[in-house]
Motif scaffolding. Sequence first.
Motif, mmCIF file in Angstrom:
data_model
loop_
_atom_site.group_PDB
_atom_site.id
_atom_site.type_symbol
_atom_site.label_atom_id
_atom_site.label_comp_id
_atom_site.label_asym_id
_atom_site.label_seq_id
_atom_site.Cartn_x
_atom_site.Cartn_y
_atom_site.Cartn_z
ATOM 1 N N PRO A 1 0.833 -1.204 0.000
ATOM 2 C CA PRO A 1 0.000 0.000 0.000
ATOM 3 C C PRO A 1 0.867 1.254 0.000
ATOM 4 O O PRO A 1 2.073 1.201 0.213
ATOM 5 N N GLY A 2 0.234 2.389 -0.254
ATOM 6 C CA GLY A 2 0.950 3.655 -0.234
ATOM 7 C C GLY A 2 1.414 4.074 -1.614
ATOM 8 O O GLY A 2 1.124 3.420 -2.624
ATOM 9 N N PRO A 3 2.165 5.164 -1.683
ATOM 10 C CA PRO A 3 2.628 5.683 -2.975
ATOM 11 C C PRO A 3 3.486 4.671 -3.726
ATOM 12 O O PRO A 3 4.234 3.907 -3.115
ATOM 13 N N ALA A 4 3.365 4.679 -5.042
ATOM 14 C CA ALA A 4 4.173 3.780 -5.867
ATOM 15 C C ALA A 4 5.646 4.121 -5.736
ATOM 16 O O ALA A 4 6.034 5.280 -5.717
ATOM 17 N N ASN A 5 6.474 3.087 -5.630
ATOM 18 C CA ASN A 5 7.928 3.256 -5.522
ATOM 19 C C ASN A 5 8.585 1.948 -5.966
ATOM 20 O O ASN A 5 8.341 0.907 -5.353
ATOM 21 N N PRO A 6 9.367 2.036 -7.071
ATOM 22 C CA PRO A 6 9.694 3.180 -7.911
ATOM 23 C C PRO A 6 8.588 3.493 -8.914
ATOM 24 O O PRO A 6 7.587 2.793 -8.983
ATOM 25 N N VAL A 7 8.836 4.552 -9.693
ATOM 26 C CA VAL A 7 7.877 5.012 -10.695
ATOM 27 C C VAL A 7 8.609 5.185 -12.025
ATOM 28 O O VAL A 7 9.758 5.630 -12.054
ATOM 29 N N ALA A 8 7.930 4.821 -13.116
ATOM 30 C CA ALA A 8 8.470 5.024 -14.461
ATOM 31 C C ALA A 8 7.727 6.173 -15.130
ATOM 32 O O ALA A 8 6.489 6.214 -15.105
ATOM 33 N N SER A 9 8.485 7.080 -15.714
ATOM 34 C CA SER A 9 7.903 8.217 -16.439
ATOM 35 C C SER A 9 8.413 8.202 -17.874
ATOM 36 O O SER A 9 9.592 7.896 -18.107
ATOM 37 N N PRO A 10 7.561 8.516 -18.856
ATOM 38 C CA PRO A 10 8.038 8.537 -20.250
ATOM 39 C C PRO A 10 9.074 9.633 -20.456
ATOM 40 O O PRO A 10 9.005 10.716 -19.861
ATOM 41 N N CYS A 11 10.075 9.333 -21.278
ATOM 42 C CA CYS A 11 11.094 10.321 -21.645
ATOM 43 C C CYS A 11 11.352 10.197 -23.145
ATOM 44 O O CYS A 11 10.730 9.384 -23.844
ATOM 45 N N SER A 12 12.278 10.957 -23.660
ATOM 46 C CA SER A 12 12.454 11.058 -25.104
ATOM 47 C C SER A 12 12.818 9.735 -25.762
ATOM 48 O O SER A 12 12.424 9.469 -26.900
ATOM 49 N N ASP A 13 13.574 8.882 -25.075
ATOM 50 C CA ASP A 13 14.026 7.644 -25.698
ATOM 51 C C ASP A 13 13.455 6.392 -25.036
ATOM 52 O O ASP A 13 13.915 5.283 -25.290
ATOM 53 N N GLY A 14 12.464 6.580 -24.156
ATOM 54 C CA GLY A 14 11.901 5.396 -23.505
ATOM 55 C C GLY A 14 11.244 5.753 -22.186
ATOM 56 O O GLY A 14 10.279 6.517 -22.154
ATOM 57 N N TRP A 15 11.830 5.224 -21.080
ATOM 58 C CA TRP A 15 11.253 5.432 -19.753
ATOM 59 C C TRP A 15 12.358 5.779 -18.758
ATOM 60 O O TRP A 15 13.463 5.256 -18.847
ATOM 61 N N GLU A 16 12.025 6.679 -17.841
ATOM 62 C CA GLU A 16 12.954 7.059 -16.787
ATOM 63 C C GLU A 16 12.423 6.535 -15.455
ATOM 64 O O GLU A 16 11.281 6.798 -15.071
ATOM 65 N N LEU A 17 13.272 5.795 -14.729
ATOM 66 C CA LEU A 17 12.896 5.191 -13.463
ATOM 67 C C LEU A 17 13.473 5.991 -12.305
ATOM 68 O O LEU A 17 14.646 6.390 -12.332
ATOM 69 N N GLN A 18 12.634 6.177 -11.296
ATOM 70 C CA GLN A 18 13.052 6.932 -10.124
ATOM 71 C C GLN A 18 12.500 6.234 -8.883
ATOM 72 O O GLN A 18 11.310 5.905 -8.817
ATOM 73 N N GLY A 19 13.385 5.983 -7.905
ATOM 74 C CA GLY A 19 12.930 5.369 -6.668
ATOM 75 C C GLY A 19 13.918 4.350 -6.156
ATOM 76 O O GLY A 19 15.121 4.405 -6.448
ATOM 77 N N HIS A 20 13.422 3.384 -5.389
ATOM 78 C CA HIS A 20 14.296 2.419 -4.728
ATOM 79 C C HIS A 20 13.591 1.082 -4.637
ATOM 80 O O HIS A 20 12.428 0.993 -4.229
ATOM 81 N N LEU A 21 14.280 0.021 -5.034
ATOM 82 C CA LEU A 21 13.793 -1.348 -4.885
ATOM 83 C C LEU A 21 14.423 -1.940 -3.630
ATOM 84 O O LEU A 21 15.651 -1.961 -3.495
ATOM 85 N N ASP A 22 13.590 -2.429 -2.724
ATOM 86 C CA ASP A 22 14.116 -2.975 -1.467
ATOM 87 C C ASP A 22 14.979 -4.196 -1.709
ATOM 88 O O ASP A 22 15.920 -4.447 -0.957
ATOM 89 N N ALA B 1 19.055 1.076 -6.178
ATOM 90 C CA ALA B 1 18.642 2.477 -6.258
ATOM 91 C C ALA B 1 18.478 2.869 -7.719
ATOM 92 O O ALA B 1 19.300 2.500 -8.570
ATOM 93 N N LEU B 2 17.419 3.619 -7.998
ATOM 94 C CA LEU B 2 17.124 4.090 -9.360
ATOM 95 C C LEU B 2 17.051 5.612 -9.315
ATOM 96 O O LEU B 2 16.102 6.179 -8.762
ATOM 97 N N ASN B 3 18.049 6.260 -9.873
ATOM 98 C CA ASN B 3 18.149 7.718 -9.821
ATOM 99 C C ASN B 3 18.158 8.267 -11.244
ATOM 100 O O ASN B 3 19.185 8.292 -11.904
#
Length: 357
Positions: free
Chosen positions: A123-144, A206-208
């Motif tokens: 539950p709670g906010p999604a982590n990590p999250v993928a956002s569209p970018c110019s060449d694909g997807w950008e990942l931000q967050g942390h995988l336990d 870690a996904l930065n």
Amino acid sequence: MPGPDPLGPHTADAAVGADEEAVLADITAAAADHERHGVPRSVMDQLSGIGWLGPVAAVPQQRERAERLAMADTAVWFCWSQHQSPLRLLQASTNQTLRQRWLTDLASGRAVGATAFAHLRRPGPANPVASPCSDGWELQGHLDWITGWDLADVVALQVRTGQEPQAPVLALLLDKQAPISLPRGLTPEPPLQLLAMGGTWSRPVALNHCRIPADRVIGLTPIAAWTQADQARTRLANPAAFGLIRAALGDLLQQAQHRRADGWITAAQTLMQDATELRRRCYAAADHPDRLSDQDHHDLRASALELAERCCRAALVSHAGGALREGHPSGRRLREALFLQVQALITPVQDRLIQNG
């Protein structure tokens, strides 16, 4: 060498052959080393050599494989089971380039897969999250954690595409095979120091602002469909629990006979009868899932987990203080039984385990 197996396979046509028995014996003998130093890639290659690392076998054989691997070393079972996820995802993918590059190798076991998706259940906010970018997807967050990171050639990452309740699940395939370098912004951390399953090479990642090209997309799944499929799997009893039961009962019965403890023999026989009947009910429920309510499935899964802990605890007690030595199989199995109680955990099963504890 493997200990006695008084419970045996759940069906006669699930018995394994001599080559498979030899590999299982090797895994059993090395289980303490695996816990201390990590499961080596050579074990996955051994499983590939006997055909256990490819596509899912017929149901009785697949259950027996899961039971026997957990009986030998539950850490190996877990790494083996993680391999199935990227294989299934690729089999269902429309990305022909990825399928041509990896599907045959994963299906043959020449390549080993790992996966990360447990965070999608929380539950709670999604982590990590993928956002569209110019060449694909950008990942931000942390995988336990990603289990089997050091063993894998490819890792299937499944992440939400936003914080909105209906944001779908994006599946991406990360290539780890040398000489490929990891994407910039992706940083694996040291393996987790775990109470159980320490040999599974489970690393936080870690996904930065990590960019993954669009051609690595396996697929996009509505969150409702993903959750429905996941809950349909996680409500069922885990065959690995019965593998631990088989190993623990063999250990207990061997100790009882060595000590000539008639009461212990009677207790072991009662546990064997309980396990045989419970396994029959669990597998019948899995074969015909629509015949039972969700609550009935949850109760069966919790009962299998509780019985695994009970059998492993009885085996440990039969060894007295000697079972507390580092590397003793009875202590390792009890920790593995506890791990299964929190692996792929869903609230109804969690409630039952807590309230009956």
